[in-house]
Design an enzyme around this catalytic site. Structure first.
Site, PDB file in Angstrom:
ATOM      1  N   GLN A   1     -17.064  -4.959 -40.750  1.00 35.67           N
ATOM      2  CA  GLN A   1     -16.993  -6.383 -41.119  1.00 35.67           C
ATOM      3  C   GLN A   1     -15.587  -6.943 -41.033  1.00 35.67           C
ATOM      4  OE1 GLN A   1     -18.221  -5.356 -45.406  1.00 35.67           O
ATOM      5  NE2 GLN A   1     -17.044  -7.223 -45.755  1.00 35.67           N
TER       6      GLN A   1
ATOM      7  N   CYS B   1     -20.254  -8.677 -46.198  1.00 32.24           N
ATOM      8  CA  CYS B   1     -21.031  -7.446 -46.359  1.00 32.24           C
ATOM      9  C   CYS B   1     -22.518  -7.740 -46.460  1.00 32.24           C
ATOM     10  CB  CYS B   1     -20.579  -6.731 -47.619  1.00 32.24           C
ATOM     11  SG  CYS B   1     -20.932  -7.700 -49.099  1.00 32.24           S
TER      12      CYS B   1
ATOM     13  N   HIS C   1     -20.670  -5.728 -53.445  1.00 32.06           N
ATOM     14  CA  HIS C   1     -20.707  -5.248 -52.070  1.00 32.06           C
ATOM     15  C   HIS C   1     -22.136  -4.874 -51.671  1.00 32.06           C
ATOM     16  CE1 HIS C   1     -19.099  -3.795 -48.385  1.00 32.06           C
ATOM     17  NE2 HIS C   1     -19.330  -2.520 -48.625  1.00 32.06           N
TER      18      HIS C   1
ATOM     19  N   ASN D   1     -22.376   1.970 -44.637  1.00 32.07           N
ATOM     20  CA  ASN D   1     -21.425   0.931 -45.012  1.00 32.07           C
ATOM     21  C   ASN D   1     -21.004   0.149 -43.764  1.00 32.07           C
ATOM     22  OD1 ASN D   1     -19.739  -0.625 -46.587  1.00 32.07           O
ATOM     23  ND2 ASN D   1     -18.334   1.033 -47.146  1.00 32.07           N
TER      24      ASN D   1
END
Ligand SMILES: *[C@@H]1O[C@H](CO)[C@@H](O)[C@H](O)[C@H]1NC(C)=O
Length: 340
Positions: free
Chosen positions: A140, A146, A283, A304
């Site tokens: 990102q 996110c 997040h 992630n």
């Protein structure tokens, strides 16, 4: 007598002075070593500061983060942390630019299609990567979206499971076009809101058609109308219930909110993250499996969006079924998934 006393005094004074000098010299050396380490780190991550004042300020942040990381690694945990690309950022800076989950504060839906799945029937481990339902790790960058990456990851999963096709979908379409509700591009958003946008919009286009820029942009409606995949709805996993989360993750990748600004999460490098992590949800990530480590520790496998150099090739294993019902870093608080 007087002479001896004064020479003893002198001797003591010289000794004290030498010790103080020695301590000073040791501190200088430590400072120099840390400064050299900071320089090496800057070179490794291509970091450039505007002036000496910023560099001095960043150096102090770096030094404090290095001390934290070394102290965690000296404690023999089931995981380890490292001085990664985020080591010169303060907590606030990090949360502002690399996370971006904003809880909507509205009631979450109650339907849960996996409610009656029997836990005894679930496999001991699941890894959706091995079923081809997970696209490569994305990054990102310096944009707090996110939420878009988390949304897209679980959608890519259900699209693959329902159509047989793994299609990398566009986060940028969400950043640019999902702007009329609570979601605000790089300034944060929430996965359930994004699912709602995707349902209303008729789907999402591909990553290659509407590529990621890591910045807020104007919605390109030509690109956005070229849908490559769609969803019909979304459901929330019952809150604070890791057993329910496992029922869902055994069936499809799931969007999950965590306290990604917690320093243990920020600097995670490998192993199974465990211990004291915050529950300030900021997040969005995606649960793409679960399993049991060789020492018996149960974990969630999470995807992630901080690139492949973070964590285990961009993934993190987080301890599962802990005593705290909110889950490690709050992972059981607000999970949800799209439906087709
Ligand atoms: C689960 O089982 C109960 C009792 O049989 C039933 O009322 C409920 O609709 C089922 N839920 C789902 C999601 O299938």
């Amino acid at each position: 007598m007087a002479g001896r006393r004064s020479s003893a005094f002198l001797f003591a004074a010289v000794l004290a002075c030498a010790c103080a000098l020695g301590a000073l010299a040791a501190r200088d050396l430590a400072d120099q070593a840390m400064a050299a380490r900071h320089e090496q780190w800057m070179a490794k991550y291509g970091r450039v500061y505007v002036d000496a004042a910023e560099k001095a300020r960043r150096f102090e942040v770096f030094r404090a983060n290095v001390a934290f990381i070394e102290s965690v690694n000296s404690q023999n945990h089931k995981f380890w942390v490292e001085v990664n690309q985020f080591a010169d950022l303060t907590d606030d800076e990090f949360r502002a630019t690399r996370t971006g989950y904003k809880p909507a504060g509205k009631a979450r839906t109650t339907a849960f299609r996996y409610a009656n799945v029997s836990l005894d029937d679930l496999p001991d481990s699941v890894d959706w990567r091995t079923k081809g339902a997970v696209t490569p790790i994305k990054d990102q960058g310096q944009c707090g979206c996110c939420w878009a990456f988390s949304t897209v990851a679980s959608m890519e999963g259900i699209v693959k499971l329902s159509t047989g096709k793994l299609i990398s979908l566009s986060e940028q379409e969400l950043v640019d076009c999902d702007v009329n509700g609570m979601d605000q591009g790089c300034e944060g958003g929430e996965m359930d809101n994004a699912f709602e946008f995707i349902i209303d919009n008729g789907g999402l286009t591909t990553e290659s058609n509407y590529p990621y820029t890591a910045s807020d942009g104007t919605c390109n409606s030509n690109k956005a109308s070229n849908d490559a995949a769609s969803i019909k709805g979304y459901e929330d996993v019952p809150a604070n219930d890791e057993a329910s989360l496992r029922k869902a993750v055994a069936n499809q990748p799931v969007s999950v909110a965590v306290d990604g600004g917690d320093s243990l999460f920020r600097f995670y490098k490998g192993g199974v993250l465990s211990g004291s992590c915050g529950t300030e949800l900021d997040h969005g990530i995606a649960a793409v499996g679960y399993g049991v480590a060789s020492d018996g520790t149960k974990y969630w496998l999470m995807k992630n969006s901080w690139g492949t150099s973070w964590g285990e090739g961009g993934y993190i294993r987080m301890e599962r079924d802990i005593a705290d019902e909110e889950g490690l870093c709050g992972l059981a608080m607000q999970p949800s998934y799209p439906t087709v």
